[in-house]
Motif scaffolding. Structure first.
Motif, PDB file in Angstrom:
ATOM      1  N   LEU A 106       3.524 -14.880  10.073  1.00 33.89           N
ATOM      2  CA  LEU A 106       4.635 -14.919   9.132  1.00 33.89           C
ATOM      3  C   LEU A 106       4.142 -15.113   7.705  1.00 33.89           C
ATOM      4  N   THR A 107       4.711 -14.329   6.788  1.00 27.97           N
ATOM      5  CA  THR A 107       4.420 -14.463   5.362  1.00 27.97           C
ATOM      6  C   THR A 107       5.737 -14.554   4.600  1.00 27.97           C
ATOM      7  N   LEU A 108       5.649 -14.988   3.361  1.00 24.86           N
ATOM      8  CA  LEU A 108       6.838 -15.174   2.527  1.00 24.86           C
ATOM      9  C   LEU A 108       6.767 -14.220   1.347  1.00 24.86           C
ATOM     10  N   GLU A 109       7.807 -13.410   1.172  1.00 25.49           N
ATOM     11  CA  GLU A 109       7.882 -12.513   0.010  1.00 25.49           C
ATOM     12  C   GLU A 109       9.060 -12.954  -0.852  1.00 25.49           C
ATOM     13  N   GLU A 110       8.758 -13.667  -1.888  1.00 29.50           N
ATOM     14  CA  GLU A 110       9.664 -14.374  -2.808  1.00 29.50           C
ATOM     15  C   GLU A 110       9.713 -15.841  -2.394  1.00 29.50           C
ATOM     16  N   SER A 111       9.024 -16.669  -3.156  1.00 24.60           N
ATOM     17  CA  SER A 111       8.854 -18.076  -2.777  1.00 24.60           C
ATOM     18  C   SER A 111       9.772 -19.030  -3.510  1.00 24.60           C
ATOM     19  N   CYS A 112      10.530 -18.551  -4.488  1.00 28.05           N
ATOM     20  CA  CYS A 112      11.401 -19.454  -5.250  1.00 28.05           C
ATOM     21  C   CYS A 112      12.790 -19.437  -4.611  1.00 28.05           C
ATOM     22  N   LEU A 113      12.959 -20.232  -3.569  1.00 31.20           N
ATOM     23  CA  LEU A 113      14.190 -20.205  -2.789  1.00 31.20           C
ATOM     24  C   LEU A 113      15.088 -21.400  -3.052  1.00 31.20           C
ATOM     25  N   SER A 114      14.714 -22.207  -4.018  1.00 38.39           N
ATOM     26  CA  SER A 114      15.552 -23.336  -4.437  1.00 38.39           C
ATOM     27  C   SER A 114      15.096 -23.735  -5.835  1.00 38.39           C
ATOM     28  N   GLU A 115      15.749 -24.732  -6.398  1.00 37.13           N
ATOM     29  CA  GLU A 115      15.325 -25.227  -7.712  1.00 37.13           C
ATOM     30  C   GLU A 115      14.070 -26.086  -7.618  1.00 37.13           C
ATOM     31  N   ASP A 116      13.651 -26.409  -6.407  1.00 36.67           N
ATOM     32  CA  ASP A 116      12.421 -27.179  -6.199  1.00 36.67           C
ATOM     33  C   ASP A 116      11.599 -26.518  -5.092  1.00 36.67           C
ATOM     34  N   PRO A 117      11.036 -25.332  -5.370  1.00 31.32           N
ATOM     35  CA  PRO A 117      10.350 -24.577  -4.307  1.00 31.32           C
ATOM     36  C   PRO A 117       9.099 -25.264  -3.781  1.00 31.32           C
ATOM     37  N   VAL A 118       8.454 -26.100  -4.578  1.00 30.69           N
ATOM     38  CA  VAL A 118       7.238 -26.762  -4.111  1.00 30.69           C
ATOM     39  C   VAL A 118       7.551 -27.695  -2.946  1.00 30.69           C
ATOM     40  N   SER A 119       8.694 -28.346  -3.006  1.00 29.46           N
ATOM     41  CA  SER A 119       9.058 -29.294  -1.947  1.00 29.46           C
ATOM     42  C   SER A 119       9.325 -28.608  -0.615  1.00 29.46           C
ATOM     43  N   LEU A 120       9.571 -27.295  -0.636  1.00 29.15           N
ATOM     44  CA  LEU A 120       9.843 -26.563   0.598  1.00 29.15           C
ATOM     45  C   LEU A 120       8.569 -26.177   1.343  1.00 29.15           C
ATOM     46  N   LEU A 121       7.432 -26.230   0.672  1.00 28.24           N
ATOM     47  CA  LEU A 121       6.202 -25.709   1.266  1.00 28.24           C
ATOM     48  C   LEU A 121       5.804 -26.391   2.579  1.00 28.24           C
ATOM     49  N   PRO A 122       5.863 -27.715   2.705  1.00 28.52           N
ATOM     50  CA  PRO A 122       5.507 -28.316   4.005  1.00 28.52           C
ATOM     51  C   PRO A 122       6.372 -27.810   5.153  1.00 28.52           C
ATOM     52  N   ALA A 123       7.662 -27.623   4.893  1.00 31.34           N
ATOM     53  CA  ALA A 123       8.551 -27.109   5.939  1.00 31.34           C
ATOM     54  C   ALA A 123       8.196 -25.668   6.287  1.00 31.34           C
ATOM     55  N   PHE A 124       7.876 -24.870   5.273  1.00 30.95           N
ATOM     56  CA  PHE A 124       7.491 -23.488   5.539  1.00 30.95           C
ATOM     57  C   PHE A 124       6.196 -23.435   6.353  1.00 30.95           C
ATOM     58  N   TYR A 125       5.257 -24.298   6.010  1.00 29.74           N
ATOM     59  CA  TYR A 125       4.008 -24.341   6.774  1.00 29.74           C
ATOM     60  C   TYR A 125       4.295 -24.706   8.233  1.00 29.74           C
TER      61      TYR A 125
END
Length: 339
Positions: A106-125
C-alpha cells in the motif's frame, strides 16, 4: 519470464466500490490491473496507491476515502485465496518471491488528508502504508505540486478543504510542515515519493532526507518536457540518493501529440535509455500509473508489459539490464532503505 515490480497503480480507487470486478476475465475487466493479468505477467510486487482527489472526493472526508480503498484492498487479498499477500518489509517480499506469490504494497498518493497530516502517519504505518507522495496536483499544507490543477474558479459545490492552499501558495517547495512530514515518515519507515512534487520540493526532500527516496511514476523531462517528469539534474540527484524512477505509461508524459503504437514504444525506449545514460542502470524501474491514466495504446493493460521488455531488448539492453529495470533495482532500493 522476468518478475515484475510496479511501483504505482490506481486500481483501488477505480474499483473501490466494485472490488470483485478485479477477478473478472480479461475481456470483461474494467481495470488495467487485474488478477489474471498479475498472474500471467509474473508479477512479484504490485504497489497499490490510495489516491485522494481532495476537490472531488465522493467520500465524506479524505480519510474515509482512504479507508474505503483499504477495505477494497483487503477484499482483493481475501478473494485471491492467498495468491496475493500484503507485504510490509523487504523480508516479506523476498519470502513471497521464493514462494511464487504476488506481493501487494500500500502507498499513499496525496498525504495532506487533514489539517495535521503529520499526526496521521503512525496510523497510516499501522495500516500497512509504506510509501507516500506529499502532494497530488494541488498545493497543500505540505508543499507545492509539479503541476497545479487547482481550478481558477472552483467548480465544486463546496469550499476547498482546509488542508488545501488557495489561491496560489506563497511557497514553491516544502512548507515547514512538509519538512516535519518527511522527518516523521522516515522515522517510521514510510518511503518518501517525490512524484507529483514541484522541482523546489524535490530538492528540499533531497537536502533534508536521511534515507533514500524515489519517484514512483515519473519519466525523463529531456525526452518529454512536462513538469511531472524529472530533469537530468533531478535524475542525477535521485541516483546519488540511491533512488529509482518508475517509468510512467501516461502517453503525454512519454511523447507529445497523437502517435502510433510503434512510436509510443520507441518513446518508452528513449526514456529508459536516457535515464540510464544520465543516472545509471541502477535508477530506472516501472511505475505504470495504470488505472490512473486513460490508457496507453501500445501497453493497454498489465498483460502487455512484455512489449516493453521486447522493445528494450531489440534496442540493445542486456538480460541483466532488463532484470534491473523490471525488478532488481526496486529490490535493491528497498534493501538499502531498510524496509
Amino acid at each position: 519470464m522476468l518478475p515484475v515490480i510496479d511501483l504505482h497503480c490506481d486500481t483501488l480507487s477505480k474499483l473501490s466500490r466494485n472490488p470483485d470486478y478485479f477477478f473478472l476475465p480479461q475481456q470483461h475487466t474494467q481495470s488495467h490491473v487485474f488478477y489474471s493479468g498479475l498472474k500471467s505477467t509474473g508479477t512479484a510486487l504490485q504497489c497499490f496507491a490510495l489516491y485522494t482527489d481532495l476537490l472531488n472526493t465522493s467520500s465524506a472526508s479524505p480519510i474515509s476515502c482512504v479507508t474505503e480503498q483499504i477495505s477494497c484492498f483487503r477484499r482483493l487479498v481475501s478473494l485471491s485465496d492467498k495468491t496475493i499477500e500484503p507485504v510490509y518489509t523487504y523480508s516479506d517480499l523476498k519470502k513471497n518471491m521464493a514462494l511464487h506469490k504476488i506481493s501487494a504494497l500500500l502507498t499513499l498518493e496525496e498525504s495532506c488528508l487533514s489539517e495535521d497530516p503529520v499526526s496521521l502517519l503512525p496510523a497510516f504505518y499501522a495500516l500497512g502504508i509504506r510509501m507516500a507522495t506529499l502532494t497530488w496536483n494541488y498545493p497543500n499544507l505540505l508543499g507545492s505540486p509539479a503541476f497545479d490543477a487547482f481550478p481558477s474558479s472552483l467548480r465544486v459545490s463546496r469550499q476547498p478543504l482546509p488542508c488545501l492552499l488557495r489561491p496560489a501558495p506563497s511557497h514553491s517547495g516544502l512548507t515547514p510542515l512538509g519538512f516535519d512530514f518527511v522527518t516523521e515518515a522516515e522515522r517510521l519507515g514510510i518511503i518518501i515519493d517525490v512524484s507529483h512534487l514541484s522541482d523546489d520540493g524535490f530538492y528540499n526532500v533531497a537536502s533534508h532526507s536521511r534515507r533514500p527516496f524515489l519517484a514512483s511514476h515519473s519519466n525523463a523531462r529531456s525526452e518529454c518536457n512536462v513538469p511531472r517528469n524529472l530533469s537530468d539534474r533531478m535524475l542525477r540527484t535521485l541516483a546519488e540518493h540511491g533512488g529509482v524512477a518508475g517509468l510512467n505509461l501516461h502517453e503525454p508524459f512519454l511523447i507529445s501529440g497523437r502517435v502510433s503504437e510503434d512510436e509510443l514504444l520507441s518513446a518508452i525506449v528513449r526514456h529508459v535509455k536516457h535515464i540510464i545514460s544520465v543516472a545509471g542502470i541502477d535508477t530506472p524501474a516501472l511505475g505504470t500509473d495504470f488505472d490512473g491514466i486513460p490508457g496507453n495504446c501500445a501497453i493497454p493493460d498489465i498483460t502487455y508489459l512484455p512489449r516493453i521488455r521486447d522493445a528494450l531488448s531489440r534496442a540493445g539492453l542486456t538480460d541483466g539490464e532488463l532484470e534491473k529495470l523490471f525488478y532488481k533495482n526496486v529490490l535493491r532500493f528497498f534493501y538499502e532503505y531498510g524496509l
